[in-house]
Design a protein around this motif. Structure first.
Motif, PDB file in Angstrom:
ATOM      1  N   PRO A 102     -52.718 -27.149 -13.560  1.00  0.00           N
ATOM      2  CA  PRO A 102     -53.453 -27.582 -14.760  1.00  0.00           C
ATOM      3  C   PRO A 102     -54.687 -28.408 -14.439  1.00  0.00           C
ATOM      4  CG  PRO A 102     -51.084 -27.893 -15.052  1.00  0.00           C
ATOM      5  CD  PRO A 102     -51.295 -27.524 -13.619  1.00  0.00           C
ATOM      6  N   SER A 103     -54.646 -29.145 -13.330  1.00  0.00           N
ATOM      7  CA  SER A 103     -55.790 -29.991 -12.983  1.00  0.00           C
ATOM      8  C   SER A 103     -57.039 -29.174 -12.659  1.00  0.00           C
ATOM      9  CB  SER A 103     -55.436 -30.878 -11.774  1.00  0.00           C
ATOM     10  OG  SER A 103     -55.128 -30.087 -10.636  1.00  0.00           O
ATOM     11  N   ARG A 104     -56.882 -27.890 -12.310  1.00  0.00           N
ATOM     12  CA  ARG A 104     -58.044 -27.057 -11.999  1.00  0.00           C
ATOM     13  C   ARG A 104     -58.676 -26.454 -13.251  1.00  0.00           C
ATOM     14  NH1 ARG A 104     -58.547 -25.876  -6.613  1.00  0.00           N
ATOM     15  NH2 ARG A 104     -60.696 -25.458  -7.268  1.00  0.00           N
ATOM     16  N   ARG A 105     -58.040 -26.608 -14.413  1.00  0.00           N
ATOM     17  CA  ARG A 105     -58.584 -26.192 -15.704  1.00  0.00           C
ATOM     18  C   ARG A 105     -59.009 -24.718 -15.695  1.00  0.00           C
ATOM     19  NH1 ARG A 105     -63.095 -28.473 -16.285  1.00  0.00           N
ATOM     20  NH2 ARG A 105     -63.239 -29.322 -14.192  1.00  0.00           N
ATOM     21  N   ALA A 106     -58.147 -23.890 -15.101  1.00  0.00           N
ATOM     22  CA  ALA A 106     -58.425 -22.458 -15.033  1.00  0.00           C
ATOM     23  C   ALA A 106     -57.798 -21.689 -16.184  1.00  0.00           C
ATOM     24  CB  ALA A 106     -57.929 -21.892 -13.704  1.00  0.00           C
ATOM     25  N   GLN A 107     -57.180 -22.403 -17.124  1.00  0.00           N
ATOM     26  CA  GLN A 107     -56.642 -21.776 -18.328  1.00  0.00           C
ATOM     27  C   GLN A 107     -57.311 -22.429 -19.531  1.00  0.00           C
ATOM     28  OE1 GLN A 107     -53.502 -19.772 -18.509  1.00  0.00           O
ATOM     29  NE2 GLN A 107     -52.489 -20.181 -16.560  1.00  0.00           N
ATOM     30  N   ILE A 108     -57.641 -21.625 -20.516  1.00  0.00           N
ATOM     31  CA  ILE A 108     -58.323 -22.128 -21.708  1.00  0.00           C
ATOM     32  C   ILE A 108     -57.433 -21.906 -22.925  1.00  0.00           C
ATOM     33  CG2 ILE A 108     -60.239 -21.685 -23.297  1.00  0.00           C
ATOM     34  CD1 ILE A 108     -62.085 -21.378 -21.056  1.00  0.00           C
ATOM     35  N   LEU A 109     -57.312 -22.938 -23.730  1.00  0.00           N
ATOM     36  CA  LEU A 109     -56.690 -22.779 -25.039  1.00  0.00           C
ATOM     37  C   LEU A 109     -57.682 -22.071 -25.936  1.00  0.00           C
ATOM     38  CD1 LEU A 109     -54.382 -23.492 -27.075  1.00  0.00           C
ATOM     39  CD2 LEU A 109     -55.734 -25.518 -27.620  1.00  0.00           C
ATOM     40  N   VAL A 110     -57.330 -20.873 -26.365  1.00  0.00           N
ATOM     41  CA  VAL A 110     -58.290 -20.076 -27.132  1.00  0.00           C
ATOM     42  C   VAL A 110     -58.014 -20.125 -28.632  1.00  0.00           C
ATOM     43  CG1 VAL A 110     -57.027 -17.882 -27.010  1.00  0.00           C
ATOM     44  CG2 VAL A 110     -59.526 -17.860 -27.083  1.00  0.00           C
ATOM     45  N   ALA A 111     -56.806 -20.538 -29.031  1.00  0.00           N
ATOM     46  CA  ALA A 111     -56.517 -20.574 -30.467  1.00  0.00           C
ATOM     47  C   ALA A 111     -55.236 -21.343 -30.747  1.00  0.00           C
ATOM     48  CB  ALA A 111     -56.395 -19.164 -31.034  1.00  0.00           C
ATOM     49  N   TYR A 112     -55.181 -21.885 -31.953  1.00  0.00           N
ATOM     50  CA  TYR A 112     -53.932 -22.346 -32.564  1.00  0.00           C
ATOM     51  C   TYR A 112     -53.635 -21.391 -33.715  1.00  0.00           C
ATOM     52  CZ  TYR A 112     -53.960 -26.948 -30.256  1.00  0.00           C
ATOM     53  OH  TYR A 112     -53.918 -27.972 -29.345  1.00  0.00           O
ATOM     54  N   LEU A 113     -52.557 -20.647 -33.612  1.00  0.00           N
ATOM     55  CA  LEU A 113     -52.179 -19.728 -34.672  1.00  0.00           C
ATOM     56  C   LEU A 113     -51.506 -20.483 -35.816  1.00  0.00           C
ATOM     57  CD1 LEU A 113     -50.683 -16.760 -32.613  1.00  0.00           C
ATOM     58  CD2 LEU A 113     -53.054 -17.161 -33.270  1.00  0.00           C
ATOM     59  N   PRO A 114     -51.533 -19.945 -37.031  1.00  0.00           N
ATOM     60  CA  PRO A 114     -50.821 -20.593 -38.149  1.00  0.00           C
ATOM     61  C   PRO A 114     -49.322 -20.662 -37.865  1.00  0.00           C
ATOM     62  CG  PRO A 114     -52.317 -18.891 -38.937  1.00  0.00           C
ATOM     63  CD  PRO A 114     -52.271 -18.743 -37.459  1.00  0.00           C
ATOM     64  N   THR A 115     -48.688 -21.737 -38.315  1.00  0.00           N
ATOM     65  CA  THR A 115     -47.260 -21.931 -38.074  1.00  0.00           C
ATOM     66  C   THR A 115     -46.451 -21.934 -39.361  1.00  0.00           C
ATOM     67  OG1 THR A 115     -47.561 -24.330 -38.085  1.00  0.00           O
ATOM     68  CG2 THR A 115     -47.669 -23.208 -35.957  1.00  0.00           C
ATOM     69  N   SER A 116     -46.990 -21.385 -40.426  1.00  0.00           N
ATOM     70  CA  SER A 116     -46.266 -21.347 -41.692  1.00  0.00           C
ATOM     71  C   SER A 116     -44.973 -20.554 -41.556  1.00  0.00           C
ATOM     72  CB  SER A 116     -47.143 -20.711 -42.777  1.00  0.00           C
ATOM     73  OG  SER A 116     -46.396 -20.509 -43.966  1.00  0.00           O
ATOM     74  N   LYS A 117     -43.911 -21.040 -42.196  1.00  0.00           N
ATOM     75  CA  LYS A 117     -42.631 -20.334 -42.205  1.00  0.00           C
ATOM     76  C   LYS A 117     -42.489 -19.385 -43.386  1.00  0.00           C
ATOM     77  CE  LYS A 117     -40.190 -24.006 -39.734  1.00  0.00           C
ATOM     78  NZ  LYS A 117     -39.033 -24.950 -39.741  1.00  0.00           N
ATOM     79  N   LEU A 118     -43.481 -19.363 -44.265  1.00  0.00           N
ATOM     80  CA  LEU A 118     -43.481 -18.474 -45.420  1.00  0.00           C
ATOM     81  C   LEU A 118     -42.197 -18.616 -46.244  1.00  0.00           C
ATOM     82  CD1 LEU A 118     -44.973 -15.218 -43.852  1.00  0.00           C
ATOM     83  CD2 LEU A 118     -46.156 -17.007 -45.109  1.00  0.00           C
ATOM     84  N   ASP A 119     -41.872 -19.856 -46.535  1.00  0.00           N
ATOM     85  CA  ASP A 119     -40.652 -20.113 -47.303  1.00  0.00           C
ATOM     86  C   ASP A 119     -40.712 -19.540 -48.713  1.00  0.00           C
ATOM     87  OD1 ASP A 119     -39.511 -21.448 -45.181  1.00  0.00           O
ATOM     88  OD2 ASP A 119     -40.360 -23.386 -45.759  1.00  0.00           O
ATOM     89  N   THR A 120     -41.915 -19.251 -49.202  1.00  0.00           N
ATOM     90  CA  THR A 120     -42.038 -18.709 -50.565  1.00  0.00           C
ATOM     91  C   THR A 120     -41.526 -17.276 -50.653  1.00  0.00           C
ATOM     92  OG1 THR A 120     -44.318 -18.055 -50.064  1.00  0.00           O
ATOM     93  CG2 THR A 120     -43.977 -20.211 -51.109  1.00  0.00           C
ATOM     94  N   ILE A 121     -41.394 -16.615 -49.496  1.00  0.00           N
ATOM     95  CA  ILE A 121     -40.857 -15.246 -49.490  1.00  0.00           C
ATOM     96  C   ILE A 121     -39.349 -15.345 -49.312  1.00  0.00           C
ATOM     97  CG2 ILE A 121     -40.915 -13.006 -48.350  1.00  0.00           C
ATOM     98  CD1 ILE A 121     -43.728 -13.590 -47.442  1.00  0.00           C
ATOM     99  N   THR A 122     -38.613 -14.941 -50.293  1.00  0.00           N
ATOM    100  CA  THR A 122     -37.160 -15.125 -50.278  1.00  0.00           C
ATOM    101  C   THR A 122     -36.443 -14.115 -49.393  1.00  0.00           C
ATOM    102  OG1 THR A 122     -36.992 -13.783 -52.280  1.00  0.00           O
ATOM    103  CG2 THR A 122     -37.159 -16.183 -52.563  1.00  0.00           C
ATOM    104  N   SER A 123     -36.988 -12.909 -49.294  1.00  0.00           N
ATOM    105  CA  SER A 123     -36.346 -11.883 -48.466  1.00  0.00           C
ATOM    106  C   SER A 123     -36.619 -12.157 -46.987  1.00  0.00           C
ATOM    107  CB  SER A 123     -36.874 -10.501 -48.848  1.00  0.00           C
ATOM    108  OG  SER A 123     -36.457  -9.532 -47.908  1.00  0.00           O
ATOM    109  N   LYS A 124     -35.556 -12.253 -46.189  1.00  0.00           N
ATOM    110  CA  LYS A 124     -35.735 -12.522 -44.768  1.00  0.00           C
ATOM    111  C   LYS A 124     -36.464 -11.388 -44.067  1.00  0.00           C
ATOM    112  CE  LYS A 124     -31.706 -15.535 -44.201  1.00  0.00           C
ATOM    113  NZ  LYS A 124     -30.417 -15.750 -43.488  1.00  0.00           N
TER     114      LYS A 124
END
Length: 811
Positions: A190-212
């Motif tokens: 990690p100290s060489r910084r050869a990996q880049i964070l390119v995104a944070y994806l949404p983490t919604s659980k979609l609780d409003t949708i009742t059907s699993k």
């Protein structure tokens, strides 16, 4: 001109080195922004230190306006159904350009595929870095069929949802990218910084949708739509190419191609749009997951034909997906990526598939087979070693076991079962199955492979399949239809395609979560945390990039390479304390350290060194006549050293090791601390580091030096002692042939005339520590403990599983 002002100010945009160091500390090691501002308010610190910023906000302004940065995060709105989600992402092409153009990495970049061989006839191909695999060659040929002169940039993506809080439900879903042009040893740090964070994806659980089922489909479509927005520029850039400059200023026409995906099983299923419980790569039926048969990969063209039905009638589309055992995904992100086969790109996962998967299952089977009491009793009697964890309370009661703990179990797992009896001769089959799985785990982690080692990998897997039914016979399992067991069949093809498994290890992703998710979250106020995390990360990256630039300016040249130009020597690098741990008399060496023949062995060592050509009888006579001009010696209780890579690769990292040699003592609270005298591998021949020829197992009793005044009297000036530090050791019997079932070397103490055979040897001949498996028999003697087992037990097995270095040495 003053180096801290004007055009020669290497710290700019900061006024001085002091101001820069304070800013670097504040953004990489320091407290929260509020705490920093409060610190700067104490006694007018900014004026006294001549700082250009008076609080954290002003420091952030300097960083944001004056320091160059990697690409900024952008907020994108993603709509699925009737709901809109926030996606924080970076433009993928500038991210790739920043990695390819990093000045610190320019001299290390791989720019073309290569074939390496271990023999002069070029029959034994070596698979190591990603550019030694077959995928890069085929991608190069495919691109250059229409555009010669291409530079392939293999993209390695990884994603995994992670928990941000110990309590509560705050999560983050980071996506990382790196490029296969960077050597794997650099990418893994990690100290060489050869990996880049390119995104944070949404983490919604979609609780409003009742059907699993509907919720799962929507979450899958949300994932693919978000990732599609990230990788969409690759659809054009992969074919036409993009001009990019290396850190040394040389321009290339680069073709960034989606090469591999790194993730655990749920992520693999999500990416491949397959059904949970199936293999995400091939067409094996679920009922055949435990077989030893190879099945063809999923046909990408047929899969894309199924997904094209999405624009038609929903019933037809869902039926087609069900028939192909695919999730009904609307436009998977990889459908338009050039030269990409998603079913090839899914790579082995050592951490989750092996340690948190197969090994976890194996431990459960063994505990059910042999019972908790005997397994735990053996754990408590394992000899200590610097690289091994002692499970002083056993392993059966452990909960929420980590990958690291499963690694530690692998070191001793064979020892826990090898002597235990089972009816109808089942013991041998259990031992063979355990040994085969452990062999596979360690072989799969080799940093370089040849057809020979890959054949060994296949042989270990076949041996497991040949013996695994013993667990069914014992009533422990009813079948082995587990995706993680089946995944072992894909290791060899992936290694041949993309290089060794340390090119795509999820352990790296887990480590990145600390810096890019957990630490970033804690740096904010926990409200609306994702925008705060992105800003914090951008500033931290900018400061670290500036630190690299300043170090380059201070040195007057680029940072020295982490790679050596020549292979390392075979000997180790020893490290001892500047001063001895104690001064021990000869009586103390006998009574406290167990060095009962110290004086005689020292005399033998001196005579052998001074008169190497004398016969044994003549040397013995001279040793009996020698007067030792000292009665005490300085002793050291820890010998530390580096183990070089067993394969002698010049670009490999060393591993730390230590030998502990100490008498019994008491801790600061007066509690007794037992004596400890570690076992080690002695190599006086300095031959091939692989294999056991010319090597012996020893127990180290004393590490010491001879005082200068005695050296002058004992050794001739023309033949000084070979090394300053010496070791009094006790020998075990030489290596013979390994056992048929457990394939370990069996040894016992070397005894002559009723006494343990001992000698004094140069400490530099100790190659590494080793761990011995006591031969417990059918039940562990209850008076055995970890601290006395080396003296109480008579027969031992040499552990090949202490670490990867040991495995390659004594396999």
């Amino acid at each position: 001109m003053d180096a801290t002002h004007g055009s020669t100010n290497i710290w700019a945009p900061f006024r001085s080195g002091l101001e820069w160091k304070l800013a670097l500390w504040a953004k990489t090691r320091g407290p929260s922004s509020t705490a920093l501002s409060e610190l700067l308010e104490i006694d007018d610190i900014p004026r006294r230190l001549d700082l250009s910023f008076k609080n954290a906000k002003e420091l952030n302004t300097i960083i944001d306006k004056h320091l160059p940065k990697r690409p900024k995060f952008q907020l994108r709105k993603v709509t699925i159904g009737n709901e809109t989600f926030e996606l924080y992402m970076r433009d993928i092409i500038p991210c790739i350009r920043s990695l390819f153009g990093d000045p610190e990495l320019s001299k290390h970049l791989f720019l073309a595929p290569e074939r390496h061989y271990s023999d002069a006839n070029r029959t034994m191909r070596i698979y190591c870095e990603m550019n030694t695999g077959k995928w890069w060659w085929s991608a190069q040929a495919a691109v250059e069929a229409s555009l010669p002169g291409a530079t392939i940039i293999p993209l390695i993506f990884s994603s995994d949802k992670t928990q941000l809080t110990v309590f509560g439900n705050k999560t983050a879903y980071p996506v990382y990218v790196t490029i296969g042009n960077i050597p794997k040893d650099i990418r893994s740090k990690p100290s060489r910084r050869a990996q880049i964070l390119v995104a944070y994806l949404p983490t919604s659980k979609l609780d409003t949708i009742t059907s699993k089922a509907a919720r799962r489909r929507t979450l899958a479509n949300l994932f693919h739509e978000c990732v599609h927005q990230i990788v969409a520029p690759l659809e054009t850039a992969g074919v036409a190419g993009v001009a990019m400059a290396r850190g040394d200023g040389v321009w290339h026409r680069c073709h960034p191609l989606y090469a591999t995906f790194v993730g655990d099983y749920p992520e693999q299923v999500l990416v491949a749009s397959t059904i949970s419980g199936d293999c995400p790569k091939c067409t094996v039926p679920h009922a055949a997951l435990g077989d030893s048969t190879d099945y063809p990969l999923r046909d990408l063209a047929s899969v894309l034909d199924v997904f094209e039905l999405e624009d038609g009638h929903p019933t037809v589309f869902h039926a087609a997906c069900k028939g192909a055992r695919l999730k009904p995904t609307f436009h998977p992100f990889w459908e338009g990526l050039p030269f990409t086969n998603i079913y090839l790109s899914i790579t082995p996962d050592i951490l989750h598939q092996m340690f948190q998967g197969v090994v976890k299952h194996l431990v459960t089977w063994l505990i059910e087979t042999f019972g908790e009491a005997e397994i735990d009793a053996r754990c408590r009697c394992m000899p200590p070693n610097h690289n091994a964890r002692l499970f002083t309370k056993g392993i059966s009661s452990l909960t929420r076991v980590t990958g690291t703990e499963h690694k530690d179990m692998c070191r001793i797992l064979l020892a826990l079962v090898v002597d235990l009896p089972l009816p109808n001769g089942a013991s041998s089959k259990v031992v063979r199955a355990v040994r085969a799985l452990l062999d596979f785990v360690y072989l799969a982690q080799y940093p370089a492979h040849t057809p020979t080692t890959l054949d060994q990998l296949d042989a270990a897997l076949q041996s497991f399949h040949d013996n695994k039914d013993v667990f069914i016979d014992l009533g422990v399992r009813s079948d082995f239809n587990l995706p993680k067991i089946h995944a072992m069949r894909h290791y060899r093809p992936s290694i041949e395609l993309f290089g060794t498994t340390d090119n795509y290890n999820t352990e790296q992703t887990e480590r990145l979560h600390i810096d890019f998710a957990k630490v970033a979250y804690r740096a904010g106020n926990r409200r609306d945390h994702v925008p705060q995390m992105t800003s914090w990360l951008e500033r931290r990256e900018a400061v670290r990039d500036h630190a690299s630039f300043i170090n380059w300016r201070l040195a007057g040249h680029p940072s020295p390479s982490t790679f050596s130009a020549t292979p390392p020597p075979l000997h180790m690098h020893m490290k001892l304390t500047a001063h001895p741990s104690a001064t021990a008399s000869f009586d103390s060496l006998t009574n406290d350290y167990g060095a009962v023949d110290f004086a005689n062995c020292l005399a033998d060592f001196v005579i052998l060194h001074n008169f190497p050509d004398l016969s044994r009888a003549a040397r013995t006579a001279k040793a009996n006549e020698l007067r030792i001009p000292l009665r005490k010696v300085p002793v050291y209780h820890v010998l530390k050293f580096h183990n070089y890579d067993a394969l002698q690769r010049h670009d490999a990292s060393d591993t730390l090791d230590a030998i502990h040699v100490r008498p019994k003592t008491s801790d600061s609270r007066g509690r007794p601390v037992p004596a400890r005298f570690d076992t080690a591998l002695l190599d006086a021949s300095n031959r091939d580091p692989l294999g056991v020829e010319g090597k012996r197992i020893i127990q180290v009793r004393v590490i010491f030096t001879i005082p200068d005044h005695a050296i002058a009297q004992l050794f001739s000036p023309s033949r000084p002692p070979p090394l300053t530090h010496l070791a009094y050791v006790e020998y075990f019997t030489p290596f013979t042939s390994p056992n048929i079932d457990d394939k370990t070397y069996h040894i016992t103490r070397s005894i002559r005339n009723g006494r343990r055979v001992a000698a004094i040897v140069p400490a530099g001949e100790i190659r590494r520590s080793v761990q011995l498996y006591p031969r417990f028999g059918t039940a562990v003697p209850r008076h055995w403990t970890s601290s006395n087992v080396l003296d109480e037990c008579t027969y031992f097995r040499v552990s090949p599983f202490l670490d990867k270095h040991t495995y390659m040495t004594v396999y």
